[in-house]
Motif scaffolding. Structure first.
Motif, short mmCIF file in Angstrom:
data_model
loop_
_atom_site.label_atom_id
_atom_site.label_comp_id
_atom_site.label_asym_id
_atom_site.label_seq_id
_atom_site.Cartn_x
_atom_site.Cartn_y
_atom_site.Cartn_z
N SER A 229 0.85 -1.39 0.03
CA SER A 229 0.10 -0.14 -0.05
C SER A 229 0.88 1.30 0.01
O SER A 229 0.47 2.27 0.14
CB SER A 229 -0.92 -0.08 1.00
N ASP A 230 2.37 0.95 -0.15
CA ASP A 230 3.27 2.38 -0.28
C ASP A 230 3.33 3.14 0.91
O ASP A 230 3.35 4.41 0.83
CB ASP A 230 2.72 3.32 -1.66
N ASP A 231 2.73 2.60 2.06
CA ASP A 231 3.09 3.44 3.41
C ASP A 231 4.25 3.15 4.00
O ASP A 231 4.48 2.20 4.93
CB ASP A 231 1.82 2.93 4.30
N LYS A 232 5.23 3.93 3.38
CA LYS A 232 6.76 3.54 3.87
C LYS A 232 6.81 3.80 5.23
O LYS A 232 7.80 2.89 6.08
CB LYS A 232 7.72 4.49 3.23
N GLN A 233 6.33 4.88 5.91
CA GLN A 233 6.47 4.82 7.19
C GLN A 233 6.09 3.82 8.23
O GLN A 233 6.85 3.25 9.03
CB GLN A 233 5.65 6.25 8.03
N LYS A 234 4.77 3.31 7.86
CA LYS A 234 4.22 2.14 8.78
C LYS A 234 5.11 0.74 8.50
O LYS A 234 5.28 0.16 9.25
CB LYS A 234 2.66 2.18 8.68
N GLU A 235 5.51 0.62 7.09
CA GLU A 235 6.26 -0.41 6.83
C GLU A 235 7.48 -0.40 7.58
O GLU A 235 8.10 -1.35 8.24
CB GLU A 235 6.78 -0.55 5.44
N TYR A 236 8.24 0.77 7.84
CA TYR A 236 9.55 1.15 8.46
C TYR A 236 9.04 0.55 9.97
O TYR A 236 9.84 0.14 10.69
CB TYR A 236 10.00 2.57 8.14
N ASP A 237 8.15 1.23 10.49
CA ASP A 237 7.58 1.13 11.88
C ASP A 237 7.51 -0.30 12.25
O ASP A 237 8.10 -1.02 13.38
CB ASP A 237 6.62 1.89 12.17
N LEU B 133 16.51 -2.82 5.90
CA LEU B 133 17.47 -1.97 5.35
C LEU B 133 16.94 -1.38 4.05
O LEU B 133 17.22 -0.25 3.48
CB LEU B 133 18.72 -2.70 4.90
N ALA B 134 15.94 -2.26 3.51
CA ALA B 134 15.46 -1.86 2.31
C ALA B 134 14.43 -0.86 2.19
O ALA B 134 14.57 0.18 1.31
CB ALA B 134 14.65 -3.20 1.46
N ILE B 135 13.96 -0.49 3.36
CA ILE B 135 13.21 0.71 3.59
C ILE B 135 13.68 1.91 4.54
O ILE B 135 13.46 2.95 4.18
CB ILE B 135 11.60 0.17 4.37
N LYS B 136 14.68 1.51 5.23
CA LYS B 136 15.30 2.38 6.03
C LYS B 136 16.12 3.29 5.24
O LYS B 136 16.37 4.60 5.78
CB LYS B 136 16.46 1.71 7.02
N LYS B 137 16.66 3.02 4.30
CA LYS B 137 17.63 3.98 3.45
C LYS B 137 16.90 5.12 2.64
O LYS B 137 17.31 5.98 2.66
CB LYS B 137 18.21 3.13 2.41
N LEU C 28 16.35 9.47 5.88
CA LEU C 28 17.96 10.21 5.95
C LEU C 28 18.13 10.09 7.32
O LEU C 28 19.40 10.15 7.78
CB LEU C 28 17.88 11.47 5.16
N LYS C 29 17.39 10.17 8.51
CA LYS C 29 17.86 10.42 9.71
C LYS C 29 17.87 9.28 10.59
O LYS C 29 17.96 9.22 11.82
CB LYS C 29 16.86 11.51 10.51
N SER C 30 17.34 8.01 9.80
CA SER C 30 17.66 6.81 10.52
C SER C 30 18.96 6.52 10.71
O SER C 30 19.98 6.84 9.97
CB SER C 30 16.84 5.84 9.65
N ASP C 31 19.19 5.36 11.62
CA ASP C 31 20.39 5.04 11.60
C ASP C 31 20.70 3.88 10.81
O ASP C 31 21.13 2.72 11.12
CB ASP C 31 20.52 4.54 13.18
N PHE C 32 20.78 3.90 9.40
CA PHE C 32 20.90 3.17 8.63
C PHE C 32 22.33 2.43 8.59
O PHE C 32 22.50 1.05 8.38
CB PHE C 32 20.68 4.01 6.99
N PHE C 33 23.24 3.22 8.53
CA PHE C 33 24.73 2.50 8.64
C PHE C 33 25.06 1.84 10.00
O PHE C 33 25.76 1.02 10.05
CB PHE C 33 25.59 3.78 8.34
N GLU D 272 23.74 -0.37 0.37
CA GLU D 272 24.52 0.85 0.42
C GLU D 272 24.62 1.53 -0.99
O GLU D 272 24.55 2.62 -0.85
CB GLU D 272 25.82 0.34 0.80
N LEU D 273 24.82 0.71 -2.08
CA LEU D 273 24.94 1.32 -3.33
C LEU D 273 23.56 2.13 -3.81
O LEU D 273 23.71 3.05 -4.21
CB LEU D 273 25.11 0.36 -4.14
N GLU D 274 22.52 1.33 -3.43
CA GLU D 274 21.07 2.08 -3.44
C GLU D 274 21.01 3.36 -2.65
O GLU D 274 20.65 4.35 -3.21
CB GLU D 274 19.99 1.21 -3.41
N TYR D 275 21.47 3.52 -1.53
CA TYR D 275 21.32 4.63 -0.68
C TYR D 275 22.09 5.80 -1.30
O TYR D 275 21.84 6.75 -1.23
CB TYR D 275 22.17 4.30 0.87
N TYR D 276 23.35 5.70 -1.78
CA TYR D 276 24.20 6.56 -2.55
C TYR D 276 23.41 7.15 -3.53
O TYR D 276 23.71 8.25 -4.01
CB TYR D 276 25.53 5.95 -2.80
N LEU D 277 22.82 6.15 -4.74
CA LEU D 277 22.19 6.50 -5.76
C LEU D 277 20.92 7.38 -5.37
O LEU D 277 20.70 8.66 -5.98
CB LEU D 277 21.77 5.38 -6.55
#
Length: 505
Positions: free
Chosen positions: A237-245, A276-280, A283-288, A320-325
């Motif tokens: 359903s493209d709800d990135k925030q809820k998917e992330y949560d 990681l697929a959603i977290k990237k 930007l303010k997440s602790d992705f790394f 990581e590659l996708e994050y940079y792109l």
């Protein structure tokens, strides 16, 4: 085609330490014949392909009778399995429980019931810690028997009632797991259904009693699948925030367990991969930090470390590659590619083509952005030659589109003309590409077949394509996503007669 023997297959999948241990084990357990099986092991280990004719010659040269080669390979296979059982004894809770169950059964048949109950108590603690309900029922079955013979029928009856608790937990986990697989299968049929139909079916799943609240997931394991189902729904359903949560909640749960990651390393890596697929995108997440957690995890693994290491390598570097792109940091992406190339030769990849294809897709995009077209072509050819379309149709066909773009950049216009026509024809049966992607291919085909085209006239073709893209966006026929963003960056660079990375210095 002749199938390889079990012995050959298992030898090719042993780690160096497992091979070393087999040599020690075989010397202890094959008195008088150890040389025969060690020699057979070594010959199979050295062979790139299994060939019985060559193998018999080698054995004969070593003074070994090769007349019973099939039986000898079968015995060798059993011997390797026995050595692996000893080598990996107690390396996980589940293996330790199974070892205890074997000891319990032996002690039981000797009539040593009190000694059995001591081991049973230890096995219960282990099974409870790692939530292995099936093994817990086995443990309680032996506890019931031993209690009956040593403590009386009343105690045996009490133990028998405990089994009901674990049957309930198994049924609850089975029901939620069934719903999880159902949600995955619905998503897998994405191309054959409208998005609204898929969302409607997923809503029906999360409306089931077991999924109405986390408290209805009665065990740690059931909670894992509970959150995976919700993350599937929010992804669709493209709800990135809820998917992330949902995924962050899931990772927090599994990191609270002392045993989950070690007992289920592939599942642990898979769940982190989804996070990681959603977290990237946040930007303010602790992705790394999570990249580091997953990389550090490989140091904790004792069984099939190579398998986990290769998966972690592909997943972390993909994200990581996708994050940079996403963040237009193309120079860092290129630096990362160079690091990957140095490391990749040291790994044996035991991972589905599904993941490798996307990994190479990101390589290709990065190399096109920085103007390294010949190198991009190398990865394109590698992907198209080594993998099948069915392995990941959505990405595979888009690599074919990138193939056209790369040849266009290299001014191989005859290939651009023929390849673009082939892809458009292929897409009629698959219906994978968007309308905009088809417009890109049609435009490149027109440019390729036009004779004596001036740079200005070529620019006009690209400008028209950009106008059509904006029209599609305005009419909501083109979604705003990373895929379309990639095409837009490339087209913008073409208009400015630059490489993409030069626009974002």
């Amino acid at each position: 085609m002749k199938k390889n023997s079990n012995a050959f297959i298992i030898i090719k999948n042993l780690s160096m330490s497992e091979k070393r241990y087999f040599k020690i084990f075989s010397e202890r357990h094959t008195i008088g014949e150890q040389n025969k099986y060690v020699t057979l092991f070594d010959e199979l280990d050295k062979a790139e392909e299994e060939n019985d004719v060559e193998l018999k010659k080698k054995l004969k040269q070593s003074g070994i009778n090769p007349d019973f080669i099939s039986a000898d390979k079968n015995y060798l296979y059993q011997l390797i399995l026995r050595s692996l059982n000893v080598f990996h004894d107690s390396k996980t809770y589940n293996l330790e429980i199974k070892q205890n169950l074997q000891s319990i059964e032996i002690l039981f048949h000797k009539g040593l019931y009190h000694e059995c109950l001591k081991l049973i108590s230890k096995a219960e603690e282990l099974a409870d810690e790692c939530e292995n309900f099936q093994l817990m029922i086995d443990i309680l079955t032996w506890k019931k028997k031993c209690s009956g013979y040593s403590l009386g029928l009343q105690k045996a009856a009490e133990v028998n009632l405990q089994i009901d608790k674990y049957i309930l937990l198994i049924n609850n986990l089975k029901r939620i797991t069934d719903l999880y697989y159902e949600s995955n299968l619905i998503q897998a049929k994405n191309e054959k259904q409208s998005k609204s139909d898929i969302i409607s079916k997923l809503k029906s799943i999360i409306g089931q009693h077991e999924l109405k609240s986390e408290k209805h997931a009665l065990s740690f394991s059931a909670k894992i699948f509970y959150y995976l189902i919700y993350s599937n729904y929010y992804f669709t359903s493209d709800d990135k925030q809820k998917e992330y949560d949902s995924l962050q909640k899931l990772v927090d749960i599994i990191n609270q367990s002392k045993t989950y990651s070690i007992e289920n390393p592939l599942d642990y890596v898979s769940i982190y991969n989804r996070l990681l697929a959603i977290k990237k995108f946040f930007l303010k997440s602790d992705f790394f930090n999570d990249i580091k957690v997953l990389n550090d995890f490989t140091k904790k693994i004792t069984i099939r470390k190579e398998v986990i290491s290769s998966r972690v390598f592909i997943h972390t570097n993909t994200h990581e590659l996708e994050y940079y792109l996403i963040n237009n940091d193309f120079q860092t992406a290129l630096t990362k590619l160079k690091e990957i190339e140095k490391q990749i030769e040291k790994l044996n990849f035991d991972i589905e083509p599904y993941h490798i294809i996307y990994f190479y897709y990101l390589h290709i995009v990065t190399l096109i952005y920085v103007g390294e077209f010949h190198k991009a072509l190398k990865f394109i050819n590698k992907t198209l030659n080594e993998f099948e379309f069915e392995a990941r149709p959505q990405v595979y066909l888009r690599i074919e589109v990138l193939n056209v773009i790369t040849h266009f950049e290299l001014k191989n216009y005859s290939l651009v003309a023929s390849l673009s026509k082939q892809i458009i024809k292929k897409n009629k049966s698959t219906n994978i590409l968007t309308l905009f992607e088809e417009k890109i291919l049609n435009t490149l085909h027109k440019i390729a077949i036009s004779k004596h085209l001036t740079p200005k006239e070529e620019t006009q073709f690209i400008q028209k394509l950009m106008i059509e893209q904006n029209d599609l966006k305005t009419s909501n026929q083109l979604s705003v996503n990373l895929l379309n963003d990639n095409y837009e960056k490339w087209l913008t660079a073409k208009l400015k007669r630059k490489h993409v990375f030069e626009l974002y210095k």
